[in-house]
Design a protein around this motif. Structure first.
Motif, short mmCIF file in Angstrom:
data_model
loop_
_atom_site.label_atom_id
_atom_site.label_comp_id
_atom_site.label_asym_id
_atom_site.label_seq_id
_atom_site.Cartn_x
_atom_site.Cartn_y
_atom_site.Cartn_z
N PHE A 72 0.87 -1.17 0.00
CA PHE A 72 0.00 0.00 0.00
C PHE A 72 0.91 1.22 0.00
N CYS A 73 0.80 2.05 -1.04
CA CYS A 73 1.73 3.18 -1.18
C CYS A 73 0.98 4.44 -1.59
N SER A 74 1.68 5.57 -1.55
CA SER A 74 1.11 6.84 -1.99
C SER A 74 1.63 7.21 -3.36
N ASP A 75 1.05 8.26 -3.93
CA ASP A 75 1.44 8.72 -5.26
C ASP A 75 2.82 9.36 -5.29
N MET A 76 3.50 9.49 -4.14
CA MET A 76 4.88 9.99 -4.12
C MET A 76 5.87 8.92 -4.58
N LEU A 77 5.42 7.69 -4.69
CA LEU A 77 6.29 6.58 -5.12
C LEU A 77 6.07 6.29 -6.59
N ASN A 78 7.17 6.04 -7.31
CA ASN A 78 7.08 5.52 -8.67
C ASN A 78 6.93 4.01 -8.57
N LEU A 79 5.69 3.56 -8.46
CA LEU A 79 5.42 2.14 -8.22
C LEU A 79 5.85 1.27 -9.40
N ALA A 80 5.65 1.75 -10.61
CA ALA A 80 6.06 0.96 -11.78
C ALA A 80 7.57 0.75 -11.78
N GLU A 81 8.31 1.78 -11.44
CA GLU A 81 9.77 1.67 -11.38
C GLU A 81 10.20 0.71 -10.29
N LEU A 82 9.56 0.81 -9.13
CA LEU A 82 9.90 -0.08 -8.02
C LEU A 82 9.71 -1.54 -8.44
N LYS A 83 8.59 -1.85 -9.06
CA LYS A 83 8.33 -3.23 -9.46
C LYS A 83 9.30 -3.68 -10.54
N GLY A 84 9.77 -2.73 -11.36
CA GLY A 84 10.70 -3.09 -12.42
C GLY A 84 12.10 -3.41 -11.93
N ILE A 85 12.53 -2.75 -10.84
CA ILE A 85 13.91 -2.94 -10.36
C ILE A 85 14.00 -3.84 -9.14
N CYS A 86 12.84 -4.20 -8.57
CA CYS A 86 12.84 -5.00 -7.34
C CYS A 86 11.87 -6.17 -7.49
N PRO A 87 12.35 -7.34 -7.85
CA PRO A 87 11.46 -8.50 -8.03
C PRO A 87 10.61 -8.80 -6.79
N GLU A 88 11.17 -8.53 -5.60
CA GLU A 88 10.44 -8.81 -4.36
C GLU A 88 9.21 -7.91 -4.19
N ALA A 89 9.17 -6.81 -4.95
CA ALA A 89 8.03 -5.89 -4.85
C ALA A 89 6.90 -6.25 -5.78
N ASN A 90 7.04 -7.33 -6.52
CA ASN A 90 5.99 -7.73 -7.46
C ASN A 90 4.92 -8.55 -6.75
N THR A 119 4.67 9.93 -14.22
CA THR A 119 5.03 8.97 -13.18
C THR A 119 3.78 8.46 -12.47
N ASN A 120 2.86 9.38 -12.14
CA ASN A 120 1.59 8.97 -11.52
C ASN A 120 0.80 8.04 -12.43
N LEU A 121 0.77 8.33 -13.73
CA LEU A 121 0.07 7.45 -14.67
C LEU A 121 0.67 6.05 -14.66
N SER A 122 1.99 5.97 -14.71
CA SER A 122 2.66 4.67 -14.71
C SER A 122 2.36 3.91 -13.43
N SER A 123 2.37 4.62 -12.31
CA SER A 123 2.09 3.97 -11.02
C SER A 123 0.67 3.45 -10.97
N ALA A 124 -0.29 4.23 -11.50
CA ALA A 124 -1.67 3.78 -11.52
C ALA A 124 -1.83 2.52 -12.37
N LEU A 125 -1.12 2.47 -13.48
CA LEU A 125 -1.18 1.27 -14.33
C LEU A 125 -0.56 0.06 -13.64
N ALA A 126 0.48 0.28 -12.83
CA ALA A 126 1.19 -0.82 -12.18
C ALA A 126 0.43 -1.38 -10.98
N ALA A 127 -0.52 -0.63 -10.45
CA ALA A 127 -1.26 -1.06 -9.27
C ALA A 127 -2.48 -1.90 -9.64
N GLU A 128 -2.87 -2.79 -8.73
CA GLU A 128 -4.11 -3.54 -8.92
C GLU A 128 -5.34 -2.70 -8.60
#
Length: 366
Positions: A72-90, A119-128
């Protein structure tokens, strides 16, 4: 709740309303929560680089045997980037939108940097699941996203907006449910303004309205509350000198208790914001028993139930006219305050925590 999850909460900008929201959620959530946070400094750099730091911390947690079912994260995080560089975050994720970077008012008139909104758009796409703090915010985000995508020379990908809408909903952040309501009946009322001391909260209109009141002989006292920063608008120093004889409280209150005590001792709460997606401080003022004077724009018509009694036009002059009425007529002030109390009672943060709990569970079960 049938299943208790292990939820990793990520907040790269842990202060102010973001901090209060997360702390309230953790206190009221039925899930097991673990918080990863960073101090609230240089928000643009937090959006650009917090995923790197969070990827490192998540990997360290995994190496120590910690596991989690959802993020559970806020829009201050680039969630798509996090999932791309950190397999454990998937893992299934829910993102909460406090702000819209496409419409944040520029302090310096220049071309807008759309990258933060992208960045916000990418994060929204990466979230369920995607949660917004008001219906106004959800629609504003999708509308402004469409405008920006249409600026692309080709491959505009407008279909992504439908995907985001389908997994989005409103989750009002809520306010503390145990704020004591007390309606003062002073002949000389205390007027409170409380917000971050930044340009998007439009303090100029508040002080202009106060100047109009003084010039026309209306008596009042003043509380100006909020967190200030190095680049706080110059109007605050000017106003502190100009209104020194009527100031009761000035600046940041270190504790929530002190802050609420000022609100409970106030007669009228004013907002002049040009950028607001919910209005926590205005609703806290309402819950404390203040008559409300909030602008008829942004999320305020939604959160204040389109009340003609509580909403004023859009200018400093409109605000001054509303304040004249509230100062002169204690009966009107009480009627306003009682309506404001009833409206604020609808926004209980415990309901919000329950809704988020269910959305996290739904994200895991997708």
């Amino acid at each position: 709740m049938k299943k208790k999850l292990s939820v990793l909460i990520i907040e790269p900008y842990f202060d102010g309303s973001h901090k209060a929201f997360i702390e309230a959620f953790c206190e009221n959530s039925q899930h097991n929560t673990r918080l990863l946070s960073m101090p609230a400094r240089k928000w643009k750099w937090r959006m650009r680089g917090s995923a790197f730091e969070m990827a490192k911390r998540i990997s360290e947690l995994k190496s120590k045997g910690h596991r989690f079912d959802a993020i559970f994260c806020s829009d201050m995080l680039n969630l798509a980037e996090l999932k791309g560089i950190c397999p454990e975050a998937n893992v299934p994720s829910v993102i909460y939108f406090h702000e819209n970077q496409f419409t944040y008012p520029n302090q310096i008139k220049d071309k807008r940097d759309f990258q933060f909104g992208i960045t916000n758009l990418s994060s929204a796409l990466a979230a369920e699941k995607v949660l917004f703090n008001s219906r106004y915010h959800l629609e504003d985000f999708l509308r402004e996203s469409e405008k920006v995508l249409k600026k692309m020379p080709d491959f505009k990908c407008l279909e992504i907006l439908g995907r985001i809408r389908d997994k989005s909903q409103v989750a009002y952040p809520g306010i503390c449910g145990n704020i004591e309501s007390r309606i003062p009946f002073r002949d000389v009322p205390q007027i409170s303004w409380a917000a971050r001391w930044e340009h998007d909260k439009n303090p100029e209109d508040f002080f202009l309205a106060a100047r109009i009141l003084r010039e026309q002989g209306y008596k009042f006292r003043m509380n100006v509350l909020g967190q200030s920063f190095a680049n706080a608008p110059a109007i605050f120093n000017q106003a502190k000198a100009e209104f020194a004889d009527v100031i009761e409280n000035w600046g940041f209150k270190e504790s929530k208790r002190e802050y609420l005590e000022v609100l409970k001792g106030s007669d009228i709460f004013v907002s002049t914001a040009n950028h607001e997606f919910f209005g926590i401080s205005a609703l806290e003022g309402a819950a404390a028993g203040c008559a409300a004077a909030v602008p008829n724009r942004l999320a305020y018509p939604e959160t204040f139930n389109n009340s003609e009694l509580l909403l004023y036009g859009s200018s400093a002059e409109d605000l001054a006219e509303r304040l004249k009425s509230l100062i002169a007529d204690k009966g009107l002030r009480e009627k306003n305050a009682r309506e404001a109390i009833d409206i604020a009672a609808q926004f209980d943060l415990r309901k919000t925590a329950n809704l988020i709990d269910h959305e996290l569970l739904n994200a895991v079960l997708l």
